[in-house]
Design an enzyme around this catalytic site. Structure first.
Site, short mmCIF file in Angstrom:
data_model
loop_
_atom_site.label_atom_id
_atom_site.label_comp_id
_atom_site.label_asym_id
_atom_site.label_seq_id
_atom_site.Cartn_x
_atom_site.Cartn_y
_atom_site.Cartn_z
N GLU A 158 -0.94 11.17 6.13
CA GLU A 158 -0.54 10.05 5.28
C GLU A 158 -0.61 8.70 6.01
OE1 GLU A 158 2.45 12.37 2.19
OE2 GLU A 158 3.32 11.21 3.83
N GLU A 314 -0.66 18.46 -0.74
CA GLU A 314 0.78 18.66 -0.77
C GLU A 314 1.30 18.53 -2.19
OE1 GLU A 314 3.20 16.27 1.80
OE2 GLU A 314 1.86 16.47 3.52
#
Length: 689
Positions: A158, A314
């Site tokens: 991320e 995710e």
């Protein structure tokens, strides 16, 4: 003709189903790893993302590398038919590095260096950090690039944030100098004569600061572009030793829900496969439509970045621990939300996390395996059931989503709108405006791509252009050609206002689209939250729409310059002036909506008519209840139709007359189709019928 894209990995040409796995948190108890392997197989999981935050476990002291535990994990995976996306651990560095090399820590916009802690608290420009990353990644590549369990590389985690240290200031100056060549060009592009902020030496250029320069919009825009470019440069630095060892192994990095700080279109150019992390806030209201359409938009965006299947890297199998309210998924929602991603083009369903952490900030974040450590939980059974379903959908792998509609969404336009200091500084709501238009198509079951200014337009019939405030002249010409060649566009207020440097057009708004749209936007009014106006559809208009609809927040005062008026304002001093127009241009049509309509019913009626007029194909030719949508994947010979119920209620829909087969039961389906609460059905039919 059959059209199917290659699987994400030829090693695992099925749906990938798995999770982020942190075995380094459990090295003190070898029995847990053995039990995890048993549970992974029981849950029909075939892939794990490993090592994402493992730097301290791999290199606990500078230059001392411990790989035995990771060898054991990957070897055991291989023995049990489980695969891995092996992560580079750069998302969080160990304490010894921050202590010994403070320069790796970020400096904030206030010019103060951060303390050790958090994630991504490191400078992408720091020579020391880049050196340490190269050493780490080189050792990982050397040791594991040929490992049978390795599918590819999960780069960092991320990406996000920015640094304002001296290294980054120097890099920004170099970036600006390379772009503008001369100070004269820089000052012209940034319009620095305003407030007498003209630069006379390159050394005067600095990043925006809360206690310094922040009002030069061209500079603010370029800083955000630089941050994206510098992040990409760091990513390329990360993958260099990995690609050197084996250029065939794919690299990905997990992106986030419509993330603001990075231009994902540019990042997508250098990653091999798109992956992203989806965390909807389900069950906020009786109907899940708002949340579902927002995440459908995101799925479509990430699919459109490379126009091929993506990875849901995710998601949570139950709840999060960081949202304002950590709501449990209701029975059926895990299957529905996971298959929503598949319907929009994902070839994986993966979770954060496999096993709940015992301590620290994510100890209560949802996981496949709860703290109790066994399979006898509702969540584990939901995951295992979905794994069985995915195992039976292999024929869908690699199938595209055939879209004839697109929405224009550029990051620098988004940044510029929110920095514009224009008609509504308390909230101009660009993203919500985009979603109002997308939601109507979603409700109608019309597959939609989310594209950027650099994308080709010729494959589309309908192009939506909401609030294209920053619109380059070349994009205006591209849109003009699209309409002239038979395309239909819908443009809204606050479009064609500035060029790529955030400098206003002096030829009348909407700038490069004025001729195509046949209108001139003279003024724009921001309305207070309590203010309301309305638009009245004109009698006998070509869309055959009737009624009055409430508008709020934005009203633009426009003149028709050849366009036909379809609706006018109902109130205020501009009552009777055009509010919705259409211009016949070449072989196509260009619509302009001058105000923000607050009623969803307007958009549904408007786009239902445009879908019909442009010959767009809905996934199924049937009326769908509110919150129920249809999505399509197709290999050109077989259509895979996903009917998804986000209404919050059990319902029944009437299918069209095409012959369908339920992909899971292999039974013929016709007439009425029952959908349970949070139900999803996957049907097959022949393409082109």
């Amino acid at each position: 003709m059959k059209q199917k894209l290659a699987p994400i990995s030829s090693k695992l040409p099925v749906f990938m189903h798995g999770a982020d796995y942190n075995p380094d948190q459990w090295l003190h108890d070898p029995n847990i790893f053995a039990e995890d392997i048993r549970l992974m197989k029981l849950a029909h999981c075939n892939v794990m993302a490993v090592g994402i935050f493992s730097w301290a476990s791999i290199e606990p002291e500078e230059g001392s590398f411990h790989f035995v535990w990771l060898d054991h994990v990957l070897d055991t995976f291989a023995e049990n038919g489980i695969y891995a996306w092996l992560a580079t651990p750069s998302g969080a560095r160990p304490a010894w590095m921050s202590q010994q090399y403070p320069e790796v820590l970020r400096v904030g916009a206030n010019r103060q260096r951060n303390l050790f802690g958090q994630r991504h608290n490191h400078c992408y420009t720091s020579p020391v950090y880049r050196e340490k990353v190269t050493i780490m990644n080189s050792k990982l590549a050397e040791r594991y690039t040929s490992h049978p369990a390795l599918l590819g590389w999960h780069i960092s985690n991320e990406f996000g944030g920015e640094c304002h240290c001296d290294y980054c200031q120097a890099a920004f100056r170099q970036w600006v100098k390379q772009k503008y060549i001369t100070l004269e060009a820089l000052n012209q592009a940034w319009w620095t004569t305003f407030w007498s902020h003209t630069y006379t030496d390159w050394s005067q250029v600095e990043s925006p600061a809360p206690h310094g320069e922040s009002a030069v919009h061209g500079m603010n825009l370029d800083w955000k572009r630089f941050v994206t470019d510098q992040t990409i440069d760091f990513y390329m630095h990360e993958i260099a030793p990995l690609k050197s060892a084996n250029p065939e192994l794919p690299c990905t990095t997990n992106m986030m829900d419509l993330f603001y700080d990075l231009d994902y279109r540019k990042l997508a150019e250098v990653v091999d496969v798109i992956s992203w992390d989806a965390y909807p806030t389900w069950h906020e209201a009786d109907s899940e439509g708002n949340i579902a359409s927002w995440f459908a938009f995101n799925h479509d965006l990430f699919r459109s970045l490379k126009r091929k299947p993506f990875m849901l890297m995710e998601s949570t199998p139950s709840l999060t621990n960081w949202q304002p309210v950590s709501k449990l998924k209701r029975p059926g929602m895990h299957r529905l939300s996971s298959l929503q991603a598949v319907a929009h083009g994902s070839d994986t369903v993966q979770y954060f996390q496999w096993r709940k952490s015992r301590g620290s900030s994510e100890k209560f974040h949802g996981a496949v395996v709860d703290h109790i450590g066994h399979e006898h939980t509702r969540v584990f059974n939901d995951v295992a059931s979905l794994g069985q379903t995915l195992a039976g959908l292999t024929e869908i792998i690699g199938t595209p989503v055939p879209a004839e509609t697109a929405i224009l969404f550029d990051w620098d336009n988004r940044w510029a709108i929110n920095d514009s200091q224009g008609p509504r500084n308390k909230g101009i709501h660009y993203e919500q405006t985009v979603m109002q238009h997308y939601r109507a198509l979603w409700e109608l079951g019309v597959p939609t791509d989310i594209i950027g200014s650099g994308d080709e337009l010729s494959s589309y019939k309908l192009l939506l252009i909401p609030m294209a405030y920053l619109l380059r002249e070349e994009m205006g010409l591209k849109i003009e050609r699209f309409v002239a060649n038979g395309g239909t566009i819908v443009v809204t207020y606050w479009s064609g206002i500035v060029n790529e440097n955030d400098l206003c057009y002096l030829t009348g708004f909407p700038g490069p689209l004025r001729k195509t749209l046949g209108i001139w936007a003279e003024e724009i009014e921001g309305l207070h939250d309590h203010d309301r106006n309305g638009i009245v559809l004109t009698e006998g208009n070509e869309l055959e729409l009737t009624g009055t609809y409430e508008v709020h927040e934005i009203c633009e005062l426009i003149h028709a310059e050849g366009a036909d008026v379809l609706a006018v304002y109902s109130d205020d001093f501009y009552a009777g002036r055009p509010a919705l127009t259409v211009n016949a241009f070449g072989q196509g049509k260009a619509y302009y909506l001058a105000a923000r309509v607050s009623e969803a019913h307007f958009y549904e009626r408007f786009y239902s008519r445009l879908v019909s007029d442009t010959g767009l194909k809905r996934v199924i030719d049937a009326d769908l209840p509110d919150g129920v949508t249809a999505q399509l994947r197709s290999d050109g010979e077989i259509d895979y139709v996903f009917i998804l119920n986000f209404s919050g209620l059990a319902t029944v829909i009437s299918l069209d007359n095409h012959p369908y087969v339920d992909i899971e039961t292999n039974e013929a389906v016709s007439g009425e189709l029952a959908l349970s609460q949070y139900g999803v059905r996957i049907l097959k039919r022949a393409s082109g019928i």
